[in-house]
Design a protein around this motif. Structure first.
Motif, short mmCIF file in Angstrom:
data_model
loop_
_atom_site.label_atom_id
_atom_site.label_comp_id
_atom_site.label_asym_id
_atom_site.label_seq_id
_atom_site.Cartn_x
_atom_site.Cartn_y
_atom_site.Cartn_z
N LEU A 64 7.22 62.46 4.07
CA LEU A 64 6.62 61.36 3.80
C LEU A 64 5.46 61.06 4.36
O LEU A 64 5.42 60.93 5.71
N THR A 86 5.60 62.79 -0.99
CA THR A 86 5.38 61.52 -1.09
C THR A 86 4.41 60.75 -0.43
O THR A 86 4.56 60.87 0.93
N SER A 122 1.06 65.25 -5.84
CA SER A 122 1.71 64.51 -4.85
C SER A 122 2.21 63.23 -5.42
O SER A 122 2.07 63.16 -6.90
N GLN A 123 3.20 62.56 -5.06
CA GLN A 123 3.89 61.37 -5.64
C GLN A 123 3.41 60.30 -4.99
O GLN A 123 4.08 59.93 -3.72
N ALA A 160 10.58 59.43 -5.41
CA ALA A 160 9.83 59.04 -4.46
C ALA A 160 9.94 57.54 -4.10
O ALA A 160 9.96 56.99 -3.05
N THR A 164 11.10 55.66 -0.61
CA THR A 164 10.29 54.55 0.19
C THR A 164 11.22 53.64 0.27
O THR A 164 11.05 52.84 1.31
#
Length: 248
Positions: A64, A86, A122-123, A160, A164
């Motif tokens: 992350l 992410t 990526s996310q 993702a 978060t």
């Protein structure tokens, strides 16, 4: 979730996120565009849970990653190193600072969608962009606290976004999913949820005075239900008209 958080950009927002993360027991890898040696003072302040690296190293060190950079620097994000990660996008589009970007001015893309296009593997999740740095730190509360605030998030990948929201919970916030990256305009500059709810009544002042004032203001609790309502009633404004907060 990952116990290591990568930071690309260690300015005011990045530093606040890093402080919350270290306080929550996460390992933090800090980076900026000037080199790891320029982060020695911040690393020393944060303690054993933090270290400095290059942006690519920070990207590779964590699942992350927080991209806490001005929008005009998005092209320097290391796409290869961030592949499969992410990426939490904190950027806002201010043409007076970033220069005019035709696709954003025309409403063809949101700023987060622009970053997602650059980071195709990526996310990207939009978060941390609606609150000033001092209030991000001062308003953090434990899970279940009656005066806990929430922050809006937006993204295209469900996993993702869930990751978060888990990070926000660890850092001291509830997360409110306001939709896809195409919907992320609902929390961009000039919208009801942007900056001012977390500050309360704000005197008219220029940007420099505003930033100084926010350092003396503890902030105002904005619960999840209020965040959701503010995002829901947002009306899309021309992105090219966005101004820095309190630039009066």
């Amino acid at each position: 979730m990952s116990q290591t958080l990568g930071l690309i950009g260690s300015g005011m927002i990045g530093s606040s996120v890093a402080r919350l993360a270290v306080a929550a027991g996460l390992e933090v890898v800090l980076s900026n565009s000037r080199g790891p040696e320029t982060l020695a003072e911040l690393v020393a302040e944060l303690g054993e849970g933090a270290r400095a690296a290059t942006p690519a190293e920070a990207a590779r060190a964590a699942d992350l990653v927080v991209a806490a950079i001005p929008l005009n620097a998005y092209g320097r994000l290391p796409a290869e190193a961030l592949a499969g990660k992410t990426v939490l996008d904190t950027a806002n589009y201010y043409p007076e600072r970033d220069g005019h970007l035709a696709e954003l001015d025309a409403g063809e893309l949101t700023s987060s969608a622009l970053i997602q296009r650059h980071l195709a593997d990526s996310q990207v999740v939009k978060v941390f962009n609606t609150i000033t740095p001092h209030q991000l730190f001062s308003l953090a509360r434990p899970t279940g606290a009656p005066d806990r605030s929430a922050l809006p998030i937006a993204g295209d990948d469900a996993a993702a976004k869930a990751e978060t929201i888990r990070l926000l919970d660890i850092l001291g916030y509830d997360g409110v999913d306001i939709g896809s990256l195409a919907d992320s305009w609902r929390c961009e500059p000039n919208t009801p949820v942007y900056i001012h709810p977390y500050l309360g009544e704000t005197p008219a002042m220029n940007v420099e005075a505003f930033l100084r004032w926010t350092l003396q203001t503890p902030g105002v609790t904005v619960p999840a239900a209020q965040v959701g309502k503010l995002a829901e009633v947002a009306v899309r404004q021309p992105a090219g008209a966005a101004r820095l907060p309190s630039d009066d």
